[in-house]
Design an enzyme around this catalytic site. Structure first.
Site, PDB file in Angstrom:
ATOM      1  CG  HIS A  30      73.704   8.640 171.094  1.00 23.15           C
ATOM      2  ND1 HIS A  30      73.166   7.711 171.930  1.00 23.15           N
ATOM      3  CD2 HIS A  30      73.204   9.842 171.496  1.00 23.15           C
ATOM      4  CE1 HIS A  30      72.379   8.312 172.826  1.00 23.15           C
ATOM      5  NE2 HIS A  30      72.378   9.602 172.580  1.00 23.15           N
ATOM      6  CE  LYS A  54      68.557  12.841 181.111  1.00 27.06           C
ATOM      7  NZ  LYS A  54      68.834  12.536 179.691  1.00 27.06           N
ATOM      8  NE  ARG A 103      66.299  13.288 170.393  1.00 25.40           N
ATOM      9  CZ  ARG A 103      65.933  12.878 171.581  1.00 25.40           C
ATOM     10  NH1 ARG A 103      65.687  11.604 171.773  1.00 25.40           N
ATOM     11  NH2 ARG A 103      65.819  13.709 172.583  1.00 25.40           N
ATOM     12  CB  SER A 141      69.357   6.527 176.114  1.00 27.32           C
ATOM     13  OG  SER A 141      70.393   6.956 175.271  1.00 27.32           O
TER      14      SER A 141
HETATM   15  N1  COA Z   1      69.842  10.046 168.707  1.00 29.29           N
HETATM   16  C1  COA Z   1      69.176   9.358 169.639  1.00 29.29           C
HETATM   17  N2  COA Z   1      68.946   9.825 170.865  1.00 29.29           N
HETATM   18  C2  COA Z   1      69.403  11.048 171.150  1.00 29.29           C
HETATM   19  C3  COA Z   1      70.103  11.814 170.222  1.00 29.29           C
HETATM   20  C4  COA Z   1      70.310  11.273 168.944  1.00 29.29           C
HETATM   21  N3  COA Z   1      70.963  11.939 168.007  1.00 29.29           N
HETATM   22  N4  COA Z   1      70.417  12.992 170.808  1.00 29.29           N
HETATM   23  C5  COA Z   1      69.941  12.945 172.041  1.00 29.29           C
HETATM   24  N5  COA Z   1      69.333  11.767 172.256  1.00 29.29           N
HETATM   25  C6  COA Z   1      68.634  11.337 173.469  1.00 29.29           C
HETATM   26  C7  COA Z   1      69.543  10.877 174.545  1.00 29.29           C
HETATM   27  O1  COA Z   1      69.787   9.508 174.462  1.00 29.29           O
HETATM   28  C8  COA Z   1      68.735  11.225 175.764  1.00 29.29           C
HETATM   29  O2  COA Z   1      67.746  10.218 175.934  1.00 29.29           O
HETATM   30  P1  COA Z   1      67.081   9.923 177.342  1.00 29.29           P
HETATM   31  O3  COA Z   1      66.514  11.205 177.841  1.00 29.29           O
HETATM   32  O4  COA Z   1      66.078   8.907 177.005  1.00 29.29           O
HETATM   33  O5  COA Z   1      68.194   9.421 178.220  1.00 29.29           O
HETATM   34  C9  COA Z   1      68.005  12.481 175.397  1.00 29.29           C
HETATM   35  O6  COA Z   1      67.954  12.464 173.997  1.00 29.29           O
HETATM   36  C10 COA Z   1      68.660  13.733 175.862  1.00 29.29           C
HETATM   37  O7  COA Z   1      69.939  13.792 175.274  1.00 29.29           O
HETATM   38  P2  COA Z   1      70.932  14.983 175.573  1.00 29.29           P
HETATM   39  O8  COA Z   1      70.250  16.272 175.369  1.00 29.29           O
HETATM   40  O9  COA Z   1      72.187  14.708 174.850  1.00 29.29           O
HETATM   41  O10 COA Z   1      71.115  14.857 177.108  1.00 29.29           O
HETATM   42  P3  COA Z   1      72.058  13.943 177.899  1.00 29.29           P
HETATM   43  O11 COA Z   1      71.468  13.764 179.221  1.00 29.29           O
HETATM   44  O12 COA Z   1      72.414  12.704 177.177  1.00 29.29           O
HETATM   45  O13 COA Z   1      73.386  14.841 178.006  1.00 29.29           O
HETATM   46  C11 COA Z   1      74.665  16.835 178.589  1.00 29.29           C
HETATM   47  C12 COA Z   1      73.297  16.162 178.465  1.00 29.29           C
HETATM   48  C13 COA Z   1      75.729  15.904 179.119  1.00 29.29           C
HETATM   49  C14 COA Z   1      75.100  17.315 177.230  1.00 29.29           C
HETATM   50  C15 COA Z   1      74.430  18.030 179.538  1.00 29.29           C
HETATM   51  O14 COA Z   1      73.668  17.580 180.638  1.00 29.29           O
HETATM   52  C16 COA Z   1      75.692  18.654 180.055  1.00 29.29           C
HETATM   53  O15 COA Z   1      76.397  19.297 179.319  1.00 29.29           O
HETATM   54  N6  COA Z   1      75.957  18.476 181.365  1.00 29.29           N
HETATM   55  C17 COA Z   1      77.134  19.006 182.039  1.00 29.29           C
HETATM   56  C18 COA Z   1      76.753  20.147 182.994  1.00 29.29           C
HETATM   57  C19 COA Z   1      76.697  21.448 182.251  1.00 29.29           C
HETATM   58  O16 COA Z   1      77.668  21.907 181.713  1.00 29.29           O
HETATM   59  N7  COA Z   1      75.494  22.016 182.188  1.00 29.29           N
HETATM   60  C20 COA Z   1      75.259  23.193 181.359  1.00 29.29           C
HETATM   61  C21 COA Z   1      75.392  24.461 182.095  1.00 29.29           C
HETATM   62  S1  COA Z   1      74.037  24.704 183.179  1.00 29.29           S
END
Ligand code: COA
Length: 172
Positions: A30, A54, A103, A141
């Site tokens: 991140h 989650k 990724r 994460s």
């Molecule tokens: N380096 C390391 N880890 C990374 C990464 C990076 N560059 N990018 C993503 N990850 C990891 C995250 O830590 C997470 O790990 P985990 O599954 O072990 O917890 C996983 O990859 C998924 O990351 P991400 O895709 O960013 O999901 P998130 O749950 O952290 O966040 C939101 C998702 C907040 C962006 C998304 O759910 C959202 O926008 N929610 C709001 C509701 C909404 O508007 N929905 C869309 C319309 S339906």
């Protein structure tokens, strides 16, 4: 040679980007995306999702505190909490761009669907994908949480300044 005028001289708009996620906890992956995005945009808002399906291990306050520690000194980076739709949050903050880190190919299908949905909900915010650096390709994460739970080394995965706090909370 042509000298390019500064954005302020041409009256160009300042660009704000949002980097959303759960950050449960934030990792070097991140931080890599944050550091690189902050160089491109005038303001980068790191947006921490509060109403996460989650069931996060760290509270919103803890996740925000971690992000504030690891981005201290990055002057154009702001940390904010959000709930509800990302598209709405982007609109209220006047953000032009949503940054997502990619990724592996496995991330793509889901991210593609999210990008299309967000652009339908808020055509004013463009999703930009940034490839994760190879060192962080395998990081997530949940991997960090599992390693911390069993007392494994987090070096190179999580910024040093938050490692102890992660162990304190998760180590069995
Ligand atoms: N380096 C390391 N880890 C990374 C990464 C990076 N560059 N990018 C993503 N990850 C990891 C995250 O830590 C997470 O790990 P985990 O599954 O072990 O917890 C996983 O990859 C998924 O990351 P991400 O895709 O960013 O999901 P998130 O749950 O952290 O966040 C939101 C998702 C907040 C962006 C998304 O759910 C959202 O926008 N929610 C709001 C509701 C909404 O508007 N929905 C869309 C319309 S339906």
């Amino acid at each position: 040679m042509t000298a390019f005028p500064a954005a302020t001289e041409t009256g160009d708009m300042m660009k704000t980007a949002i980097y959303p996620g759960s950050f449960d906890p934030c990792t070097n992956g991140h931080l890599d995306i944050i550091t690189r995005s902050a160089k491109i945009f005038d303001t980068l808002i790191v947006a921490v999702l509060t109403n996460n399906n989650k069931a996060p291990a760290f509270s919103v306050e803890e996740r925000i505190d971690f992000l504030q520690r690891v981005t201290a000194g990055m002057e154009n980076v702001r940390i904010a909490a959000f709930s509800g739709l990302l598209a709405d949050f982007a609109r209220t903050r006047g953000a032009d761009v949503i940054i997502k880190g990619l990724r592996a190919v496995s991330d793509f299908e889901y991210e593609f669907q999210m990008a299309l949905t967000n652009s339908k909900l808020n055509p004013g915010a463009e999703t930009l994908f940034m490839t994760t650096s190879t060192d962080n390709m395998y990081l997530s994460s949940s991997v960090v949480r599992e390693i911390a739970m069993y007392g494994g080394a987090l070096d190179g995965m999580v910024p040093e300044e938050i490692q102890t706090k992660i162990y304190d909370k998760l180590r069995r």
